[in-house]
Design a protein around this motif. Structure first.
Motif, PDB file in Angstrom:
ATOM      1  N   UNK A  18      54.934  46.980  14.794  1.00 45.23           N
ATOM      2  CA  UNK A  18      55.421  47.740  13.618  1.00 45.23           C
ATOM      3  C   UNK A  18      55.793  49.088  14.261  1.00 45.23           C
ATOM      4  N   UNK A  19      57.021  49.591  14.079  1.00 49.82           N
ATOM      5  CA  UNK A  19      57.467  51.057  14.481  1.00 49.82           C
ATOM      6  C   UNK A  19      57.137  52.062  13.579  1.00 49.82           C
ATOM      7  N   UNK A 116      49.163  35.657  11.878  1.00 46.06           N
ATOM      8  CA  UNK A 116      50.268  36.322  11.559  1.00 46.06           C
ATOM      9  C   UNK A 116      50.864  37.337  12.484  1.00 46.06           C
ATOM     10  N   UNK A 117      49.876  37.580  13.245  1.00 48.62           N
ATOM     11  CA  UNK A 117      50.160  38.910  13.938  1.00 48.62           C
ATOM     12  C   UNK A 117      50.948  38.616  15.509  1.00 48.62           C
ATOM     13  N   UNK A 118      52.145  39.067  15.793  1.00 47.43           N
ATOM     14  CA  UNK A 118      52.745  38.848  16.928  1.00 47.43           C
ATOM     15  C   UNK A 118      52.332  40.152  17.659  1.00 47.43           C
ATOM     16  N   UNK A 119      51.913  39.690  18.999  1.00 45.25           N
ATOM     17  CA  UNK A 119      51.461  40.878  19.927  1.00 45.25           C
ATOM     18  C   UNK A 119      52.018  40.880  21.197  1.00 45.25           C
ATOM     19  N   UNK A 120      52.002  41.899  21.921  1.00 47.75           N
ATOM     20  CA  UNK A 120      52.431  41.772  23.405  1.00 47.75           C
ATOM     21  C   UNK A 120      51.342  42.579  23.958  1.00 47.75           C
ATOM     22  N   UNK A 130      46.324  48.975  30.469  1.00 45.52           N
ATOM     23  CA  UNK A 130      46.333  47.856  29.656  1.00 45.52           C
ATOM     24  C   UNK A 130      46.218  48.334  28.228  1.00 45.52           C
ATOM     25  N   UNK A 131      47.610  47.796  27.495  1.00 44.42           N
ATOM     26  CA  UNK A 131      47.344  48.020  26.146  1.00 44.42           C
ATOM     27  C   UNK A 131      47.826  46.850  25.425  1.00 44.42           C
ATOM     28  N   UNK A 132      47.416  46.686  24.107  1.00 46.35           N
ATOM     29  CA  UNK A 132      47.992  45.370  23.529  1.00 46.35           C
ATOM     30  C   UNK A 132      48.621  46.151  21.983  1.00 46.35           C
ATOM     31  N   UNK A 133      50.071  45.736  21.885  1.00 44.52           N
ATOM     32  CA  UNK A 133      50.769  46.347  20.906  1.00 44.52           C
ATOM     33  C   UNK A 133      51.134  45.188  20.004  1.00 44.52           C
ATOM     34  N   UNK A 134      51.655  45.686  18.714  1.00 48.63           N
ATOM     35  CA  UNK A 134      52.061  44.670  17.525  1.00 48.63           C
ATOM     36  C   UNK A 134      53.705  44.751  18.067  1.00 48.63           C
ATOM     37  N   UNK A 135      54.170  43.487  18.278  1.00 46.72           N
ATOM     38  CA  UNK A 135      55.577  43.538  18.882  1.00 46.72           C
ATOM     39  C   UNK A 135      56.608  43.461  17.758  1.00 46.72           C
ATOM     40  N   UNK A 136      56.359  43.641  16.428  1.00 45.62           N
ATOM     41  CA  UNK A 136      57.148  43.858  15.271  1.00 45.62           C
ATOM     42  C   UNK A 136      57.842  45.204  15.373  1.00 45.62           C
ATOM     43  N   UNK A 137      59.270  45.093  15.252  1.00 45.55           N
ATOM     44  CA  UNK A 137      60.076  46.262  15.284  1.00 45.55           C
ATOM     45  C   UNK A 137      61.031  45.942  13.809  1.00 45.55           C
ATOM     46  N   UNK A 138      60.965  47.179  13.178  1.00 44.74           N
ATOM     47  CA  UNK A 138      61.579  47.091  11.714  1.00 44.74           C
ATOM     48  C   UNK A 138      61.197  45.690  11.075  1.00 44.74           C
ATOM     49  N   UNK A 143      60.519  39.777  21.502  1.00 47.79           N
ATOM     50  CA  UNK A 143      59.853  39.615  22.545  1.00 47.79           C
ATOM     51  C   UNK A 143      60.143  40.631  23.496  1.00 47.79           C
ATOM     52  N   UNK A 144      59.315  41.160  24.327  1.00 49.21           N
ATOM     53  CA  UNK A 144      59.399  42.052  25.487  1.00 49.21           C
ATOM     54  C   UNK A 144      59.530  41.621  26.742  1.00 49.21           C
ATOM     55  N   UNK A 145      60.112  42.000  27.585  1.00 50.06           N
ATOM     56  CA  UNK A 145      60.288  42.016  29.026  1.00 50.06           C
ATOM     57  C   UNK A 145      60.124  42.999  29.930  1.00 50.06           C
ATOM     58  N   UNK A 146      60.099  42.691  31.293  1.00 50.23           N
ATOM     59  CA  UNK A 146      60.202  43.901  32.110  1.00 50.23           C
ATOM     60  C   UNK A 146      61.501  44.390  32.518  1.00 50.23           C
ATOM     61  N   UNK A 147      61.729  45.597  32.524  1.00 47.81           N
ATOM     62  CA  UNK A 147      62.933  46.216  32.790  1.00 47.81           C
ATOM     63  C   UNK A 147      63.175  46.214  34.369  1.00 47.81           C
ATOM     64  N   UNK A 148      62.287  46.249  35.166  1.00 47.46           N
ATOM     65  CA  UNK A 148      62.484  46.341  36.605  1.00 47.46           C
ATOM     66  C   UNK A 148      62.481  47.830  37.007  1.00 47.46           C
ATOM     67  N   UNK A 149      62.158  48.682  35.967  1.00 45.75           N
ATOM     68  CA  UNK A 149      62.189  50.229  36.162  1.00 45.75           C
ATOM     69  C   UNK A 149      60.812  50.870  35.796  1.00 45.75           C
ATOM     70  N   UNK A 150      60.551  51.994  36.376  1.00 44.62           N
ATOM     71  CA  UNK A 150      59.526  52.599  36.049  1.00 44.62           C
ATOM     72  C   UNK A 150      59.637  54.239  35.856  1.00 44.62           C
ATOM     73  N   UNK A 151      58.841  54.718  35.102  1.00 44.91           N
ATOM     74  CA  UNK A 151      58.737  56.302  34.701  1.00 44.91           C
ATOM     75  C   UNK A 151      57.400  56.676  34.849  1.00 44.91           C
ATOM     76  N   UNK A 152      57.323  57.669  35.746  1.00 52.68           N
ATOM     77  CA  UNK A 152      56.075  58.278  36.058  1.00 52.68           C
ATOM     78  C   UNK A 152      55.082  56.806  36.595  1.00 52.68           C
ATOM     79  N   UNK A 153      55.688  56.215  37.389  1.00 49.67           N
ATOM     80  CA  UNK A 153      55.062  54.905  37.883  1.00 49.67           C
ATOM     81  C   UNK A 153      54.527  53.864  36.840  1.00 49.67           C
TER      82      UNK A 153
END
Length: 334
Positions: A18-19, A116-120, A130-138, A143-153
């Protein structure tokens, strides 16, 4: 450090909600690196909450593959993983699941669903976060994937709906149409397999993806959490604490961190209505080549004292450099 870099390159080669309201204001429009356009991103880069020069390009998108169809078995039937190995323990909607770091190390994201709760379920080895998120947007599961990029490691995730970029450490969309929005996080904790089994004897445990079975139990970041400085980090190194010191961090409503040595010494630290507890028995996943051989960094629990009793709190056990990079004014008790 040379050995750490070599191990990471080896690991890369192996791979060949949920955003909520806006978390930060948008940056003025900025030039988009040509490489990102050549990579075929469909992200709306006109919207961002960060400066693009903070992003480090490491590997290609999804070279570290998320697990999108996770399989589980009863933890009572798990006999191959040593008791001291760390897992991400989650108790949500009356369902308890363990996600071993020996698996998360090689996938970083598990797109799961509990009822009924989709999580990442997410893990960034370079920050040990390690963090568990609700993966609902709007209101819709993505689904989430890895971008291959980092910020602040720290891992930058992306959603496969609009290809927004999301900072794993904060759960904030940092680039794309959803820039500034934030994912809801659920309480979870790093704990030893033994502690999870004792706490949730009827719980389930994630089984390895067959594509990565040969890597299970191995740590590609040998010696990382004892190194002098973080890998691929462009920010300012804190001078009042060892940057690689583990810190139990609560981000909201008022950020506060407790350094591991203080917890090890006292066993329990209270700060306002928060209680931080430590107990021995969990191996560091980022120390030795075999995770189970890592030194004992212990189990950390964080709860909030309320009128009705103790409630679990969203927190992470991260490195001090990452905590300060994302929260420069953070108070760390040590």
């Amino acid at each position: 450090m040379r050995q750490i870099i070599l191990n990471i390159l080896i690991a890369i080669a192996i791979f060949n909600g949920s955003s909520a309201a806006l978390a930060q204001e948008l940056q003025p429009q900025q030039a988009v690196p040509k490489r990102w356009m050549l990579e075929g991103w469909e992200t709306d880069f006109s919207k961002a909450t960060i400066r693009y020069n903070e992003v480090v390009d490491v590997i290609d998108r999804d070279n570290i593959p998320s697990i999108d169809d996770p399989q589980f078995k009863p933890v009572a039937r798990e006999a191959s993983i040593p008791d001291n190995e760390p897992v991400i323990g989650l108790d949500l909607n009356g369902v308890a699941r363990a996600y071993p770091l020996r698996i998360m190390m090689w996938h970083e994201i598990v797109n799961d669903q509990i009822g009924d709760t989709p999580i990442a379920v997410t893990y960034c080895p370079l920050c040990n976060t390690s963090i568990v998120f609700d993966r609902r947007v709007d209101g819709k599961a993505v689904e989430f994937g890895t971008s291959g990029k980092l910020r602040h490691s720290d891992l930058i995730m992306y959603d496969r709906a609009q290809q927004n970029w999301w900072q794993q450490f904060t759960g904030e969309a940092i680039a794309g149409a959803r820039a500034g929005e934030k994912l809801k996080a659920y309480p979870s904790r790093l704990m030893s397999l033994k502690l999870f089994r004792e706490t949730y004897p009827d719980g389930d445990i994630l089984v390895p993806d067959p594509r990565r079975i040969e890597q299970m139990g191995r740590n590609p970041y040998v010696g990382y959490d004892k190194s002098a400085k973080p890998f691929l980090f462009r920010g300012e190194i804190p001078d009042d604490i060892n940057p690689m010191m583990r810190v139990a961090l609560v981000q909201s409503p008022t950020p506060v961190g407790v350094a591991l040595p203080l917890l090890q010494q006292q066993g329990e630290v209270t700060h306002e209505d928060l209680i931080f507890r430590w107990s021995a028995g969990q191996a560091s996943a980022l120390d030795r080549g075999e995770i189970s051989q890592g030194r004992d960094v212990g189990n950390i629990e964080v709860v909030r004292q309320t009128d009705s009793g103790e409630e679990p709190v969203v927190h992470e056990v991260t490195f001090a450099f990452a905590a300060r990079a994302f929260m420069s004014d953070l108070t760390i008790l040590q």
